[in-house]
Design an enzyme around this catalytic site. Structure first.
Site, PDB file in Angstrom:
ATOM      1  N   GLU A 155     -10.128 -10.034   4.795  1.00 63.42           N
ATOM      2  CA  GLU A 155      -9.159  -9.074   4.233  1.00 63.42           C
ATOM      3  C   GLU A 155      -8.189  -9.710   3.243  1.00 63.42           C
ATOM      4  O   GLU A 155      -6.971  -9.782   3.499  1.00 63.42           O
ATOM      5  CB  GLU A 155      -8.396  -8.375   5.363  1.00 63.42           C
ATOM      6  CG  GLU A 155      -9.252  -7.396   6.141  1.00 63.42           C
ATOM      7  CD  GLU A 155      -8.449  -6.484   7.054  1.00 63.42           C
ATOM      8  OE1 GLU A 155      -7.270  -6.781   7.330  1.00 63.42           O
ATOM      9  OE2 GLU A 155      -9.002  -5.468   7.503  1.00 63.42           O
ATOM     10  N   GLU A 327     -15.270  -3.875  10.209  1.00 62.06           N
ATOM     11  CA  GLU A 327     -14.409  -3.686  11.386  1.00 62.06           C
ATOM     12  C   GLU A 327     -14.208  -2.188  11.570  1.00 62.06           C
ATOM     13  O   GLU A 327     -13.580  -1.535  10.740  1.00 62.06           O
ATOM     14  CB  GLU A 327     -13.043  -4.351  11.183  1.00 62.06           C
ATOM     15  CG  GLU A 327     -13.113  -5.854  11.071  1.00 62.06           C
ATOM     16  CD  GLU A 327     -11.745  -6.498  10.879  1.00 62.06           C
ATOM     17  OE1 GLU A 327     -10.718  -5.799  11.026  1.00 62.06           O
ATOM     18  OE2 GLU A 327     -11.701  -7.686  10.549  1.00 62.06           O
TER      19      GLU A 327
HETATM   20  C1  GAL Z   1      -7.724  -6.045  10.567  1.00 66.66           C
HETATM   21  C2  GAL Z   1      -7.989  -7.539  10.664  1.00 66.66           C
HETATM   22  C3  GAL Z   1      -8.430  -7.955  12.051  1.00 66.66           C
HETATM   23  C4  GAL Z   1      -7.520  -7.331  13.086  1.00 66.66           C
HETATM   24  C5  GAL Z   1      -7.543  -5.844  12.910  1.00 66.66           C
HETATM   25  C6  GAL Z   1      -6.727  -5.115  13.949  1.00 66.66           C
HETATM   26  O1  GAL Z   1      -6.906  -5.733   9.498  1.00 66.66           O
HETATM   27  O2  GAL Z   1      -8.982  -7.937   9.743  1.00 66.66           O
HETATM   28  O3  GAL Z   1      -8.420  -9.363  12.146  1.00 66.66           O
HETATM   29  O4  GAL Z   1      -6.237  -7.834  12.948  1.00 66.66           O
HETATM   30  O5  GAL Z   1      -7.027  -5.515  11.648  1.00 66.66           O
HETATM   31  O6  GAL Z   1      -6.796  -3.728  13.752  1.00 66.66           O
END
Ligand code: GAL
Length: 652
Positions: A155, A327
């Site tokens: 990110e 994710e």
């Molecule tokens: C994303 C990040 C992850 C985790 C996640 C939690 O932005 O890439 O490592 O922190 O959020 O929702």
């Protein structure tokens, strides 16, 4: 602009995966976890992000044994590894040795370690060290049979670190400007630096555009944002090359964020094989610029269009490839103002929506809820106590695993441009008049009419589209105008408010809006009305909020709708040939006009109830119901709450 070249495509067929942090769990849990992942039907496991200090606890001292073992354990269950390079979390020994690795925020404060993304892409020390650790990872695991592909870093731009205001960033900015402009005087002209007496005589006088007493010059801002953005693209290009040198036949990607405005994602995506992004629908709606009532309505499911617009955006970054959600929210999250539990069925629905919008994989965040660190209240597929949470139960019966998506070619495209976004949001001229809000007026209207769309950059080849919609294309130059005019020969076009207000330097065109698009649009802007909350207007019999424009004809336009507000009886919507210009922020007016445009190119719109969306998947239609109550499709089918279903389509 062509961005479709890829080196290594991910396998076709929709898959599920998960983000796993073996370093956070006892080693004796890794094997049972891997077996359980396989039993749940997962294919991919992303690991490695944030592991730099675990792999290299002291400079040059490498501890690979644990990662070797973790990968072998996953491989033994036939799981495919997505290995993330760990440069998003420089270890404390590194930032102690090179404090200038730490970024400087917009307020001029040097940030500290202790979290993540505490790294300045403009720092030569950081760049050297990040490249070194990426190279070590690639050398060690580049040809490991279980490693399918790579995620560079994590990110970029998260925690607002996409732009650094450090001394190193300043040096780079001056060099970047020297390369862009033949002389300081040329820069003065491009920026209109004599406004408020800022004519420069030497490159060394130019500063970063933060900490100014009043607003910074928009042209100065725009160039700084471009320079910062180039740094992100350069970083990804450099790291993709490092990985590819040691890891043949593996794909390389990065996980972008939803609605991220920190850099231009189109050039950033160029060195990648395909794009991935991170989707958190309930957090997204909490942060969205929508009413409290809307937030409440979509609290447990997310708002469908606010999710799918990201799918469509990222798919358009690399046409012909299938993006992933790297994710995917799998349960409750921890970082929004409130973090309601997702509705039953939401995880299944989100995963299906990803597939329907052309995605190739949904990888859930995260495997097990953390018992250490900053994200203790963030759930995963497993709860803290290792019981299966709702997401895991929903994917255990996931119906689309391995299924390939057949997509009919889209005939409608929306144009999206980060530079317009930057300048739009820097000088909105009206509270609430954001780029994305204006974009969503058009995107939401089309989705609500049952229309599948692509999203592309305005300088792309738009051949084949029959309706081209430019919701918020503020930056226009002669070249861009000519290119759009050439596509207008075979497509209808719709332009939103403030189209062509500025040139690419961020200045207003000498003849005003829409600058070089005027021969195509056949009109010029007379006035705009930027309305505060509770003030409204009306155009074409529909209520208008936030923004209204009126136009004068320069080439024989038809007035499609008149302003009924302060510009009484002047033109609020005009047509010139096959180009429609809409100057009013009015969802019902925009939907009505887009429906007419669709009919005029032979597409019959299918108005849908709120929160019910359809996607044309070849021989089938897929219906997605984001409502917590049952919905009936216009074709007479019933779709359960927070659920989806297929409808077969007759082959003619
Ligand atoms: C994303 C990040 C992850 C985790 C996640 C939690 O932005 O890439 O490592 O922190 O959020 O929702």
């Amino acid at each position: 602009m062509s961005r479709s070249r890829t080196q290594q495509e991910a396998p076709a067929g929709y898959r599920l995966g998960v983000c796993f942090y073996p370093e956070q769990w006892p080693r004796d849990r890794w094997a049972p976890y891997a077996a359980q992942m396989r039993a749940l039907g997962l294919t991919y496991v992303r690991i490695g992000d944030f592991t730099w200090s675990e792999i290299e606890p002291n400079a040059g001292e490498f501890h690979w044994d644990w990662l070797d073992e973790a990968i072998d354990i996953l491989a033994a269950e036939d799981l495919r590894v997505v290995l993330a390079t760990p440069s998003a979390a420089p270890p404390p020994w590194l930032t102690a040795a090179y404090p200038e690795i730490l970024p400087v925020d917009k307020e001029g404060r040097r940030q500290r370690g202790g979290s993540r993304r505490h790294c300045d892409l403009a720092s030569a020390d950081y760049r050297r060290e990040a490249a070194r650790i990426a190279g070590e990872f690639a050398k060690r695991y580049g040809i490991h049979p279980a490693v399918s592909g790579w995620q560079i870093d994590n990110e970029l731009g998260d925690h607002d670190t996409g732009r650094s205001y450090s001394p190193a960033a300043l040096v780079r900015f001056r060099t970047w400007l020297e390369q862009r402009y033949p002389s300081v005087d040329a820069l003065n002209d491009a920026w209109g630096a004599h406004f408020w007496g800022q004519r420069y005589t030497d490159w060394s006088e130019i500063d970063l555009p933060n900490l100014t007493t009043g607003g910074a010059n928009p042209s100065h801002l725009l160039d700084f944002y471009r320079c910062s953005s180039d740094l992100v693209a350069e970083f990804l290009t450099e790291h993709a090359a490092i990985i590819r040198a040691h890891s043949p036949n593996r794909w390389v990607t990065h996980n972008f964020m939803r609605f991220c405005d920190q850099f231009d994602h189109y050039p950033a995506a160029m060195p990648l094989d395909f794009v991935t992004w991170d989707s958190y629908p309930t957090g997204g709606v909490e942060y969205a610029d929508v009413s409290l009532a809307e937030k409440a309505r979509w609290a447990r499911t997310g708002e469908p269009d606010l999710v799918s617009v990201n799918h469509d955006l990222y798919r358009g970054m690399k046409p012909g490839t299938h993006p992933w959600v790297m994710e995917q929210q799998a349960g409750q999250i921890n970082w929004a103002p409130s973090n309601p539990a997702p509705a039953d069925g939401a995880v299944d629905l989100w995963s299906t929506q990803t597939w329907a919008h052309g995605g190739a994989c949904t990888s859930f965040f995260r495997w097990r809820a953390a018992t250490i660190g900053q994200e203790l209240t963030h759930y995963g597929l497993l709860r803290h106590d290792e019981t299966l949470d709702r997401g895991a139960l929903e994917i255990a019966t996931f119906a689309l695993d391995g299924e390939e998506l057949v997509r009919a070619p889209r005939t409608v495209v929306l144009l999206h441009d980060y530079e317009s976004l930057w300048i739009y949001d820097e000088q909105p001229q009206c509270a609430g008049a954001t780029y994305w809000k204006q974009f969503m007026l058009f995107y939401g209207a089309l989705r609500g009419l049952g229309i599948d769309v692509d999203i592309r950059h305005p300088d792309d080849d738009l051949t084949g589209y029959r309706l081209i919609v430019a919701p918020a294309l503020q930056l226009i130059c002669q070249r861009r105008a000519s290119s759009l005019a050439s596509f207008a020969k075979s497509a209808n076009m719709v332009f939103g408010p403030r189209t062509g207000f500025r040139d690419l330097a961020g200045k207003v065109h000498p003849d005003g809006q829409p600058g070089p698009l005027e021969p195509l649009l056949g009109c010029r802007l007379l006035n705009f009305d930027a309305m505060p909350p509770l003030v409204s207007s009306s155009a074409g019999g529909h209520p208008v909020e936030i923004w209204a424009e009126n136009y004068r004809s320069t080439a024989g336009i038809d007035v499609v709708a008149y302003d009924d507000g302060p510009f009484a009886d002047s033109a609020a919507v005009v047509r010139h040939g096959n180009c429609l210009t809409i100057g009013a922020w009015s969802a019902p007016l925009i939907a009505e006009l887009l429906a007419l445009e669709l009919r005029s190119i032979g597409i019959e719109p299918m108005p849908l109830p709120d929160g019910l969306r359809r996607v044309d998947a070849g021989t089938r239609t897929i219906w997605l119901n984001f409502n917590e109550t049952l919905r009936r499709t216009p074709t007479g089918l019933t779709v359960e709450p927070v659920s989806w279903r297929f409808e077969s389509r007759r082959k003619d």
